[in-house]
Enzyme design. Structure first.
Site, PDB file in Angstrom:
ATOM      1  N   GLU A 188      40.081  34.640  34.861  1.00 57.96           N
ATOM      2  CA  GLU A 188      39.910  33.555  33.903  1.00 57.96           C
ATOM      3  C   GLU A 188      38.800  33.965  32.938  1.00 57.96           C
ATOM      4  O   GLU A 188      37.681  34.263  33.375  1.00 57.96           O
ATOM      5  CB  GLU A 188      39.539  32.257  34.626  1.00 57.96           C
ATOM      6  CG  GLU A 188      39.498  31.049  33.715  1.00 57.96           C
ATOM      7  CD  GLU A 188      39.197  29.761  34.460  1.00 57.96           C
ATOM      8  OE1 GLU A 188      39.179  28.702  33.805  1.00 57.96           O
ATOM      9  OE2 GLU A 188      38.975  29.815  35.692  1.00 57.96           O
ATOM     10  N   ARG A 197      37.399  37.022  50.179  1.00 55.47           N
ATOM     11  CA  ARG A 197      36.557  37.343  49.023  1.00 55.47           C
ATOM     12  C   ARG A 197      35.345  38.152  49.483  1.00 55.47           C
ATOM     13  O   ARG A 197      35.010  38.194  50.663  1.00 55.47           O
ATOM     14  CB  ARG A 197      36.078  36.064  48.337  1.00 55.47           C
ATOM     15  CG  ARG A 197      37.190  35.209  47.804  1.00 55.47           C
ATOM     16  CD  ARG A 197      36.661  33.912  47.217  1.00 55.47           C
ATOM     17  NE  ARG A 197      35.996  34.145  45.938  1.00 55.47           N
ATOM     18  CZ  ARG A 197      35.612  33.165  45.135  1.00 55.47           C
ATOM     19  NH1 ARG A 197      35.805  31.901  45.474  1.00 55.47           N
ATOM     20  NH2 ARG A 197      35.028  33.423  43.990  1.00 55.47           N
ATOM     21  N   LYS A 209      30.378  31.716  38.801  1.00 58.05           N
ATOM     22  CA  LYS A 209      30.278  31.870  37.343  1.00 58.05           C
ATOM     23  C   LYS A 209      29.432  30.757  36.731  1.00 58.05           C
ATOM     24  O   LYS A 209      28.673  30.994  35.786  1.00 58.05           O
ATOM     25  CB  LYS A 209      31.668  31.865  36.716  1.00 58.05           C
ATOM     26  CG  LYS A 209      32.429  33.172  36.838  1.00 58.05           C
ATOM     27  CD  LYS A 209      33.742  33.064  36.078  1.00 58.05           C
ATOM     28  CE  LYS A 209      34.584  34.316  36.214  1.00 58.05           C
ATOM     29  NZ  LYS A 209      35.878  34.175  35.536  1.00 58.05           N
TER      30      LYS A 209
END
Length: 563
Positions: free
Chosen positions: A45, A270, A280
């Site tokens: 993204e 992850r 983020k």
């Protein structure tokens, strides 16, 4: 990535990879993708810069395709018009190229499929598998139910024609934001709440960076992502573990619309790493509130920050390969990432001498005005890198910590009456020092032994200490930045902690007036050196110039990682 990799002790080790095992099954005789080329995708993204956690995902996506002789797409997940920025898109491309991967001509945007997504939504409505719902977000939450109570919506049995009409009017901008949504009609009693008639379209009047004002309705990620994968011919959609509970919805979408292929979603854990944050939102807060100098601040876990600090693509890929691919979330020591960089730079970095906190050493019995050269190897691990010449004269710079007027126990460096080896030059004996009016040592005095050229002792006497130095008459000034962890605790964002409360005030120390060998003049990024006795340093890729050299400490010499 390869089956045979080097583990932390240099031994060959077989690294298991359950994703590869699934793919082998899928491509074997009778498998779902028998005879097909493996096709993956990396779908970031574009709402921030890539960090070390993303490096794991992109290494898995691109590396898996590479391993099986397949291909990998790069696709910007720009379904949310409130967050995307072209700056981030360019940075993502640069980071992926830097790591050594390429998408060739397969660069896509999720937004380029908006027309098809709308048509697929219409298809679901016509099949009785989607409906327009007028519940407010608060009501949706209220009617969501629990493990014992099904969800509900009074609009679930809305006639197909009515939903088709309302959905088109949503697209045409007739209703305000939040007034209506399009929901998939699946199972309101499902134990997986993602399947309880999830929203697949919402009204959102925000300008999109690519489509402008064309759309005022946008698809939700869980609806858009499987469509994007299917339209691009993806065989294996590799996702992080939080999407495991979303996989039934992914498959439901694929199985109920007319897409050309049916990808398989596989989830992996992850990357968790201590002493940093990888949200983020939190990284953006650090940047926007000026706690760091930018996304590429060398203290940041972003790939551009790691690159500026001196990390190499090889070190990061080695780190990702060695931690492996798992279905279990875990936290990796930051020290292991440093270990991988140290391993790489130990083999490749040119050695040089740089005095970070200089004090002058005067060799009182060395002839004034005389100078001589010594040959020094550039890298003991790579004889092919050759040697360089360094000059030696009466006045040198040494580290201020290499002299103590009154030495502590086991101190082996310069103090009155003690001998040390001046690296690659001579043995010298300290005779005293000079202080300023505040009692600070400004000069150290010593005498050299002319018979010990090269640092040898013909009479066999033992000299325990060896110090580095530069010729005071033939050196460069440099600025050196010493970086430490950005946070004072390993887990600054766990529980109800405010991560900003744990910022390390001493995470950056800037040293000016450092003295470096003249040989490094003209060095440019990404050149790395081992500063003898200090660590590995690189030219800063933003602030350094031929007139003002700036070095960043990449990693210390000492390896804190416990093998």
């Amino acid at each position: 990535m390869a089956d045979e990799i080097k583990n932390v002790e240099g031994e060959a080790a077989v690294q298991g990879n359950f994703i590869w095992e699934f793919i082998k099954e899928d491509t074997a005789e009778g498998g779902k993708f028998e005879g097909k080329k493996i096709h993956t995708r990396f779908p970031p993204e574009p709402n921030g810069y890539l960090h070390i956690g993303h490096a794991k995902a992109l290494c898995i996506d691109f590396g898996t395709a590479e391993h099986f002789g397949g291909i990998c797409n790069l696709r910007m997940d720009d379904t949310n018009p409130t967050k995307e920025d072209v700056e981030y898109i360019d940075a993502i491309k640069e980071d992926i190229k830097w790591l050594g991967y390429d998408w060739d001509d397969r660069f896509f945007y999720a937004s380029q499929y908006f027309d098809q997504m709308y048509e697929f939504a219409v298809e679901l409505i016509k099949k009785g598998l989607a409906y327009v719902c007028e519940l407010t977000p608060d009501k949706v939450r209220e009617y969501r139910g629990d493990t014992q109570t099904p969800a509900k919506s009074p609009y679930r049995d809305r006639p197909v024609e009515e939903s088709l009409d309302l959905f088109e009017r949503m697209k045409n901008g007739e209703f305000e934001d939040g007034k209506m949504t399009l929901r998939a009609k699946i199972d309101l009693a499902s134990g997986n709440f993602n399947m309880r008639d999830p929203v697949i379209y919402r009204i959102n009047r925000l300008k999109h960076h690519r489509t402008g004002d064309k759309w005022c309705i946008y698809p939700m990620y869980d609806f858009a992502h499987p469509i994007e994968d299917a339209l691009e011919g993806i065989t294996h959609s590799l996702c992080s573990l939080e999407f495991e509970a979303h996989r039934p919805l992914y498959d439901w979408v694929i199985n109920n619309i007319s897409v050309p292929c049916k990808p398989r979603q596989i989830e992996f854990a992850r990357l968790g790493i201590n002493n940093t944050v990888m949200s983020k939102r939190k990284l953006r807060e650090l940047v926007e509130k000026n706690y760091v100098s930018g996304w590429d601040d060398p203290r940041m876990p972003t790939l551009c920050g790691l690159r500026r600090r001196g990390y190499t693509p090889k070190s990061i890929r080695s780190f990702i390969e060695q931690i492996g691919v798992s279905k279990v979330n875990s936290i990796v020591e930051y020290g292991f990432l440093e270990h991988c960089l140290r391993d790489d730079l130990n083999e490749t970095a040119e050695r040089t001498m740089c005095v970070l906190k200089p004090v002058k050493l005067v060799i009182t019995n060395y002839p004034e005005g005389q100078s001589e050269e010594f040959e020094v190897e550039n890298n003991p691990n790579r004889p092919e890198d050759g040697t360089r010449k360094v000059t030696f004269s009466r006045e040198l710079y040494i580290e201020e910590t290499d002299f103590m007027e009154e030495p502590v126990k086991k101190y082996q460096r310069l103090y009155p009456g003690n001998e040390v080896r001046i690296k690659s030059a001579y043995i010298v004996k300290c005779t005293g020092c000079k202080k300023d009016e505040n009692g600070n040592v400004v000069e150290v005095y010593a005498e050299y032994d002319p018979e010990t050229k090269g640092g040898n002792t013909p009479d066999g006497r033992k000299v325990r200490g060896t110090i580095h130095w530069v010729d005071a008459n033939n050196c460069l000034d440099a600025e050196v930045r010493l970086y430490d962890n950005l946070f004072t605790v390993p887990d600054p964002d766990t529980g109800d902690r405010n991560f900003l409360d744990y910022l390390n005030e001493n995470s950056l120390e800037v040293l000016t007036g450092c003295k470096a060998e003249k040989n490094i003049a003209g060095a440019t990024a990404p050149k790395s050196y081992q500063f003898m006795r200090h660590g590995y340093f690189c030219i800063d890729n933003k602030d350094s110039s031929p007139e003002h050299l700036v070095f960043n400490r990449s990693v210390s010499l000492k390896d804190s990682f416990k093998k």
